[in-house]
Design a protein around this motif. Structure first.
Motif: not given
Length: 120
Positions: A66-69, A78-84, A89-95
């Motif tokens: 989780v920390d790594l991602f 990564f932001k450039d990849y997401m935009e292209k 850009p949603i980051f969900l973990t756990g519940p």
């Protein structure tokens, strides 16, 4: 294909417009493309892109990834990849991730049944 001028973007399947405003094709950005609902079509669908760990990992192992991602998601690459790729850009973990997966599973099951893709 849109960037090359071979197709025209008609609508996006999200409930809201894509936030990216950098011009992609001619004078249009992803944000300029209306939602399908704005175009009068009752269509909404998000495609899941996620990272999963195998079952029975420890809490420490989960925390490491989780920390790594989280760190990866903050990089300019990564932001450039997401935009292209026009990825949300949603980051969900756990519940929160489990809730999303359960709702997504219910939606997909409904769509597959309505389309007749599920044998009875």
């Amino acid at each position: 294909m849109w960037r090359a001028g071979q197709v025209r973007a008609l609508c996006v399947f999200d409930k809201e417009r894509i936030e990216y405003k950098t011009k992609v094709a001619g004078n249009m950005s992803w944000n300029d493309v209306p939602t399908c609902k704005e175009e009068g079509l009752d269509v909404e669908y998000l495609m899941l892109r996620a990272m999963f760990l195998p079952g029975k990992v420890t809490a420490d192992q989960t925390a490491f990834y989780v920390d790594l991602f989280k760190k990866v998601a903050q990089t300019s690459e990564f932001k450039d990849y997401m935009e292209k790729q026009a990825l949300k850009p949603i980051f969900l973990t756990g519940p929160d991730m489990v809730k999303f997966l359960e709702e997504d599973n219910t939606l997909n099951a409904q769509l597959m049944n309505e389309a007749g893709f599920v044998a009875k």
